[in-house]
Design a protein around this motif. Structure first.
Motif, PDB file in Angstrom:
ATOM      1  N   SER A   1      -7.619  11.029   4.108  1.00  0.00           N
ATOM      2  CA  SER A   1      -6.626  10.227   4.806  1.00  0.00           C
ATOM      3  C   SER A   1      -5.279  10.896   4.598  1.00  0.00           C
ATOM      4  O   SER A   1      -4.755  10.906   3.478  1.00  0.00           O
ATOM      5  CB  SER A   1      -6.595   8.806   4.236  1.00  0.00           C
TER       6      SER A   1
ATOM      7  N   GLN B   1      -7.593   8.661  11.052  1.00  0.00           N
ATOM      8  CA  GLN B   1      -7.296   8.323   9.656  1.00  0.00           C
ATOM      9  C   GLN B   1      -8.551   8.483   8.829  1.00  0.00           C
ATOM     10  O   GLN B   1      -9.587   8.914   9.343  1.00  0.00           O
ATOM     11  CB  GLN B   1      -6.632   6.951   9.523  1.00  0.00           C
ATOM     12  N   GLY B   2      -8.472   8.165   7.543  1.00  0.00           N
ATOM     13  CA  GLY B   2      -9.584   8.452   6.637  1.00  0.00           C
ATOM     14  C   GLY B   2     -10.879   7.761   7.027  1.00  0.00           C
ATOM     15  O   GLY B   2     -11.969   8.351   7.000  1.00  0.00           O
ATOM     16  N   ARG B   3     -10.776   6.496   7.397  1.00  0.00           N
ATOM     17  CA  ARG B   3     -12.019   5.743   7.657  1.00  0.00           C
ATOM     18  C   ARG B   3     -12.750   6.255   8.881  1.00  0.00           C
ATOM     19  O   ARG B   3     -13.955   6.071   9.011  1.00  0.00           O
ATOM     20  CB  ARG B   3     -11.722   4.247   7.728  1.00  0.00           C
TER      21      ARG B   3
ATOM     22  N   ASN C   1      -8.972   5.414  -6.757  1.00  0.00           N
ATOM     23  CA  ASN C   1      -8.072   4.335  -6.344  1.00  0.00           C
ATOM     24  C   ASN C   1      -8.516   2.987  -6.905  1.00  0.00           C
ATOM     25  O   ASN C   1      -7.745   2.288  -7.561  1.00  0.00           O
ATOM     26  CB  ASN C   1      -8.030   4.293  -4.807  1.00  0.00           C
TER      27      ASN C   1
ATOM     28  N   ASP D   1     -13.662  12.565  -1.619  1.00  0.00           N
ATOM     29  CA  ASP D   1     -12.749  11.678  -0.902  1.00  0.00           C
ATOM     30  C   ASP D   1     -11.393  12.046  -1.495  1.00  0.00           C
ATOM     31  O   ASP D   1     -11.046  11.643  -2.600  1.00  0.00           O
ATOM     32  CB  ASP D   1     -13.121  10.218  -1.156  1.00  0.00           C
TER      33      ASP D   1
ATOM     34  N   THR E   1       0.840  -1.208   0.000  1.00  0.00           N
ATOM     35  CA  THR E   1       0.000   0.000   0.000  1.00  0.00           C
ATOM     36  C   THR E   1       0.871   1.253   0.000  1.00  0.00           C
ATOM     37  O   THR E   1       2.039   1.205   0.397  1.00  0.00           O
ATOM     38  CB  THR E   1      -0.935   0.028   1.230  1.00  0.00           C
TER      39      THR E   1
ATOM     40  N   LYS F   1      -1.971   9.371   2.819  1.00  0.00           N
ATOM     41  CA  LYS F   1      -1.612   9.397   1.401  1.00  0.00           C
ATOM     42  C   LYS F   1      -0.995  10.777   1.112  1.00  0.00           C
ATOM     43  O   LYS F   1       0.137  11.027   1.470  1.00  0.00           O
ATOM     44  CB  LYS F   1      -2.857   9.135   0.526  1.00  0.00           C
TER      45      LYS F   1
ATOM     46  N   ARG G   1      -2.000  -5.012  -7.450  1.00  0.00           N
ATOM     47  CA  ARG G   1      -1.588  -3.607  -7.319  1.00  0.00           C
ATOM     48  C   ARG G   1      -0.181  -3.527  -6.745  1.00  0.00           C
ATOM     49  O   ARG G   1       0.101  -4.095  -5.695  1.00  0.00           O
ATOM     50  CB  ARG G   1      -2.569  -2.865  -6.405  1.00  0.00           C
TER      51      ARG G   1
END
Ligand code: F0G
Length: 457
Positions: free
Chosen positions: A255, A101-103, A186, A215, A52, A258, A404
């Motif tokens: 987030s 974080q993002g979530r 993404n 997002d 990631t 990134k 990925r």
């Protein structure tokens, strides 16, 4: 400067993190112990970790200096104001709410806006965004037109605006609490969204009086693509492009792992006062007081400095060019990849590379395992292992079987990437020898994280 073709890393290495070089034999044994699931490996048994790009980047000298400056006052810390101003500089929303974080930002927003019977459209939901919307009983709908992996379009991440109009007609505007656009897209290969598309989505939202949220995890990479590919932006400074993207939205989730260039952090931002009040109330329950969210003061400083660095042109040129360097080299040697190459990752089309392995024998997982055994490269299957299992326990092939290779920011050098190219080419040449796998144990949900596999002979 422009006459040189080689894009060098625009930084020197200041602090060295060793990589342990393992042998093929050792890696084969580790993979077997891990049940052929790369999430179950010890990270120090990995040579190049492309699992990631989230939270795995290297921080700069000035970010580490910010860590030292971090003020840990519970409320109203100077680090909070530094963070708030840095976010506000690029995203001038009225309310900025830090989260760990993002979530966490998604969870809070959807807890307020989601409910059974509601529908959340997005160009393509990231898994946690989808899961957080669905956890409230709402339905998460993706509205990106399907493209062939090899079709070269400049803005393959765009939302299908006509499909959004149809959805609003069919379900009624009252069923839709928010429209989301993910930049970059993404799940569709790190593909960008154009300013023209954001403007068109905005116009639809205006006609139906619907709020539009971004997002924005990879906002700087998206802005770079707009500057490179969209007419009229050739000489617009990146921060201006980012502000224009923000000006088309009513809020955002983020987030900072990134394009915040930080190892942890995120935020939620919006203009609506009453929505912000409801979100802050939930924030206090689950994350912390509104001037720190789930973060330490030092994290807020690292993010603030990261936001200044991520919009620098030298950085973004290097970032996007070095991802394309990997993807183009693979494409040139005949490895099927999603094209054009996205911002943060290269996606190999494992189904096309391994036509002899049926989707239900997981060609993506087979390829990811081979990359690990041969070269110690950790990648991530995005295919039938991740998406093939349905809530009723049945299984069917996912739309695509991809692998990925996500690139951590400012972490690996060009020689690391050359090594990855060599390993992928080696594996691709012998692709006919690869065999599929079967699942021997898996949980009822999110099986890709913990499933155990056995290779088929
Ligand atoms: N939205 C997008 C588009 C993402 O890619 C991610 C995370 C999130 C939201 C959630 O943010 O991890 O801070 O909670 N993506 C990572 C990935 C995990 O590997 O693509 P988070």
């Amino acid at each position: 400067m422009e006459r040189w073709k080689t894009i060098i890393e625009p930084f020197r290495i200041h602090s060295v993190e060793p990589i342990r070089l393992s042998t093929r034999e050792e890696r084969a044994a580790r993979l077997n112990e891990a049940g052929y699931n790369l999430f179950d490996l010890h990270a120090d048994d990995v040579i190049i970790d492309l699992l990631t790009d989230s939270g795995t980047g290297a921080m700069s000298r000035d970010q580490w200096a910010g860590i030292q400056r971090g003020d840990e006052s519970y409320a109203g810390s100077p680090s909070w104001f530094t963070f708030r101003d840095a976010v506000h500089q690029l995203f001038p929303f009225k309310h900025i709410i830090p989260t760990h974080q993002g979530r966490a930002a998604e969870k809070i927003l959807f807890s307020v806006l989601g409910a059974p019977g509601k529908v959340v459209p997005n160009n393509t939901h990231f898994d946690t965004t989808r899961a957080n919307a669905e956890a409230t009983g709402a339905e998460a709908i993706d509205l990106t037109p399907s493209h062939e992996p090899g079709t070269r379009l400049p803005f393959k991440g765009d939302m299908d605006v006509a499909a959004l109009e149809r959805l609003i007609d069919e379900r009624g505007r009252d069923a839709i609490p928010v429209v989301f656009v993910t930049v970059t897209n993404n799940s569709m290969g790190g593909q960008p969204v154009s300013m023209a598309n954001l403007r068109a989505v905005r116009a639809v939202c205006d006609r139906h009086d619907l709020p539009l949220f971004l997002d924005a995890c990879r906002f700087a990479e998206n802005a770079w693509f707009i500057r490179q590919r969209e007419k009229g932006y050739e000489s617009t400074p990146i921060p201006d492009i980012v502000r224009e993207m923000a000006s088309l939205a009513d809020g955002m989730t983020m987030s900072a792992k990134k394009d915040g260039l930080a190892n942890i952090g995120g935020w939620l931002a919006m203009n609506d006062d009453s929505l912000a009040e409801r979100c802050r109330t939930l924030l206090i329950l689950t994350e912390g007081f509104p001037t720190y969210g789930g973060l330490a003061g030092r994290d807020l400083e690292a993010i603030a400095q990261g936001l200044a660095e991520v919009v620098e042109e030298d950085y973004l040129r290097y970032r996007i060019t070095s991802t394309a360097y990997l993807g183009d080299a693979l494409a040139e040697s005949g490895v099927p990849v999603i094209e054009p190459i996205g911002g943060h990752a290269v996606y190999i089309d494992a189904r096309a590379l391994l036509p002899h392995i049926p989707p239900l024998q997981y060609p993506g997982q087979a390829l990811a395992c081979a990359l690990y055994v041969e070269g110690g490269i950790r990648s991530c299957e995005i295919g039938t292992v991740m998406f093939g299992l349905h809530p009723d326990g049945t299984e069917s092939p996912a739309a695509m079987d991809l692998v990925r290779l996500a690139i951590p920011r400012r972490t690996y050098t060009q020689s690391h990437v050359d090594y990855v190219i060599e390993v992928v080419r080696f594996v691709a040449k012998r692709s006919a020898e690869l065999r599929g796998l079967r699942i021997v144990a898996a949980p009822a949900q999110l099986r890709h994280f913990t499933a155990r596999f056995e290779p088929l002979s």
